[in-house]
Design a protein around this motif. Structure first.
Motif, PDB file in Angstrom:
ATOM      1  N   LEU A  95      -3.735   0.502  -8.729  1.00 25.94           N
ATOM      2  CA  LEU A  95      -3.072   1.557  -7.708  1.00 25.94           C
ATOM      3  C   LEU A  95      -4.037   2.303  -6.691  1.00 25.94           C
ATOM      4  O   LEU A  95      -3.582   2.516  -5.412  1.00 25.94           O
ATOM      5  N   ALA A  96      -5.223   2.134  -6.922  1.00 22.74           N
ATOM      6  CA  ALA A  96      -6.137   2.518  -6.002  1.00 22.74           C
ATOM      7  C   ALA A  96      -6.365   2.014  -4.673  1.00 22.74           C
ATOM      8  O   ALA A  96      -6.667   2.217  -3.531  1.00 22.74           O
ATOM      9  N   ASP A  97      -5.558   0.569  -4.802  1.00 23.36           N
ATOM     10  CA  ASP A  97      -5.716  -0.366  -3.364  1.00 23.36           C
ATOM     11  C   ASP A  97      -4.418  -0.258  -2.720  1.00 23.36           C
ATOM     12  O   ASP A  97      -3.918  -0.712  -1.639  1.00 23.36           O
ATOM     13  N   MET A  98      -3.550   0.517  -3.419  1.00 21.14           N
ATOM     14  CA  MET A  98      -2.024   0.675  -2.829  1.00 21.14           C
ATOM     15  C   MET A  98      -1.807   2.227  -1.894  1.00 21.14           C
ATOM     16  O   MET A  98      -2.649   3.151  -2.144  1.00 21.14           O
ATOM     17  N   GLU A  99      -0.825   1.965  -1.182  1.00 22.26           N
ATOM     18  CA  GLU A  99      -0.541   3.291  -0.329  1.00 22.26           C
ATOM     19  C   GLU A  99       0.403   4.143  -1.333  1.00 22.26           C
ATOM     20  O   GLU A  99       1.055   3.670  -2.016  1.00 22.26           O
ATOM     21  N   ASP A 144       4.001   8.091  -4.291  1.00 20.40           N
ATOM     22  CA  ASP A 144       2.824   8.752  -4.119  1.00 20.40           C
ATOM     23  C   ASP A 144       2.935   9.789  -5.487  1.00 20.40           C
ATOM     24  O   ASP A 144       1.831   9.861  -6.152  1.00 20.40           O
ATOM     25  N   LEU A 145       4.074   9.893  -6.041  1.00 15.54           N
ATOM     26  CA  LEU A 145       4.080  10.804  -7.381  1.00 15.54           C
ATOM     27  C   LEU A 145       3.835  10.066  -8.474  1.00 15.54           C
ATOM     28  O   LEU A 145       3.025  10.491  -9.443  1.00 15.54           O
ATOM     29  N   ILE A 146       4.088   8.853  -8.468  1.00 18.49           N
ATOM     30  CA  ILE A 146       3.354   7.699  -9.550  1.00 18.49           C
ATOM     31  C   ILE A 146       2.011   7.737  -9.552  1.00 18.49           C
ATOM     32  O   ILE A 146       1.215   8.006 -10.661  1.00 18.49           O
ATOM     33  N   LYS A 147       1.501   7.646  -8.298  1.00 23.60           N
ATOM     34  CA  LYS A 147       0.074   7.439  -8.226  1.00 23.60           C
ATOM     35  C   LYS A 147      -0.806   8.817  -8.918  1.00 23.60           C
ATOM     36  O   LYS A 147      -1.573   8.604  -9.440  1.00 23.60           O
ATOM     37  N   TYR A 148      -0.045   9.899  -8.316  1.00 25.48           N
ATOM     38  CA  TYR A 148      -0.539  11.213  -8.778  1.00 25.48           C
ATOM     39  C   TYR A 148      -0.386  11.171 -10.208  1.00 25.48           C
ATOM     40  O   TYR A 148      -1.480  11.700 -10.807  1.00 25.48           O
TER      41      TYR A 148
END
Length: 348
Positions: A130-134, A68-72
């Motif tokens: 990343l847009a396709d990942m949880e 979550d942090l990575i995506k953010y």
């Protein structure tokens, strides 16, 4: 022409976004996390669930919180690149006619490629993966997928514009080819770009508010006040944008909401200085440098003071391009300096 195109594109918007980068990553080094994630997540094809179980040992797997942090952080980085891309589009149309046919604006006073900056290749691709990942980001994931194509086309085209220096050759043949890409892609991209910036801003505000509460609860008052100062300055920038006020019409600014924010910022800067002057507090925030912010927050406060005085004087800014004292741009620049320093002190 260019004037017509401006429409909703106020320069104030771009400056609001800088405040988004503040994220402390709960004491983990975000760059390390990102490297690990890139190695695991972005370069390997996604394996079937059973295989992953056997192969990935416990320490190796990226936890949902980390993911979550990575995506953010990737999305925030993309946001800041999109702000830069919006600037590129603006600068492009200060030199080139806003028209399907490529033509230079006569006597623009600038050369082709004026102030245009290029982009790295990987960030957009990484974000698209990343847009396709949880975990899913309901507002941001679909937007990234939707704008992927024009975003990448524009980044590539502007990178080329920024790299080259001989466009006049062969009657601007190369520039014409790039224009055939930029003209439609920019029109398609811009509304989505704005939507993305606003959506990231909303996600970030929520995150940062929660993070500030946590810092306060844990007694990390240096981090808390440093973050809070940036948040309040960001609210002031937002207020200017909401009112549609830029340095071109700065005297129209209604200070009703800005004055209390200025009072609040004054107190925060006092608290920040008191906290950094207290050696016990320095230990609590695990910091060694006794002057981590070099008066940058004072400068931001001072810039805001000048801005308020400028508005109260009723005098317009003669040359907004120079970003003089008293301008929103000058205040915004001091805010950027605080954000950069905050990231150096707490994130990097």
């Amino acid at each position: 022409g260019y004037g017509m195109r401006k429409g909703i594109i106020g320069t104030a918007l771009a400056s609001v976004c800088v405040a988004v980068l503040v994220v402390s990553g709960c004491g983990e080094n975000i760059n390390e996390l990102k490297e690990n994630a890139r190695a695991k997540v972005l370069s390997e094809p996604v394996m079937a669930a059973e295989e992953t179980e056997e192969e990935g040992t416990e320490e190796e797997s990226v936890s949902p919180e980390q993911m979550d942090l990575i995506k953010y952080n990737y999305y925030v980085e993309l946001n800041n690149e999109i702000v830069k891309l919006m600037d590129d589009i603006d600068y492009y149309y200060e030199v080139v006619e806003y028209d399907e046919e490529f033509a230079l604006i006569p006597d623009s006073g600038y050369t082709y490629g004026y102030r245009i900056r290029g982009f790295g290749k990987d960030l957009a691709d990484d974000c698209i993966q990343l847009a396709d990942m949880e975990p899913a980001y309901e507002t941001l994931d679909p937007l990234i997928k939707e704008m992927a194509e024009p975003l990448k086309e524009l980044m590539a085209a502007f990178s080329e514009v920024s790299r080259s220096n001989d466009y006049a050759a062969n009657q601007y043949q190369k520039a014409k080819e790039l224009h055939a890409v930029i003209y439609p892609a920019a029109d398609e991209f811009e509304p989505m770009g704005y939507e993305f910036i606003h959506a990231v801003s909303a996600v970030a505000d929520e995150r940062i508010a929660a993070e500030e509460e946590e810092m306060k609860a844990e007694g990390r008052l240096i981090a808390y006040n440093a973050s809070r100062g940036i948040s309040i300055a960001g609210q002031i920038m937002d207020e200017c944008t909401l009112q549609g006020v830029t340095d071109d019409n700065i005297t129209d600014l209604d200070l009703t909401k800005i004055k209390p924010l200025y009072e609040e910022l004054t107190l925060i800067v006092e608290d920040l200085n008191a906290a950094t002057a207290d050696s016990n507090q320095m230990m609590k925030d695990s910091m060694s440098n006794s002057k981590p912010f070099d008066q940058l927050y004072e400068r931001m406060l001072q810039a805001l003071e000048w801005m308020i005085k400028q508005v109260e004087s009723g005098k317009p800014i003669e040359d907004p391009g120079l970003e003089p004292l008293g301008s929103i741009a000058h205040f915004s620049n001091t805010l950027s300096d605080c954000v950069d320093r905050y990231n150096t002190v707490f994130v990097d």
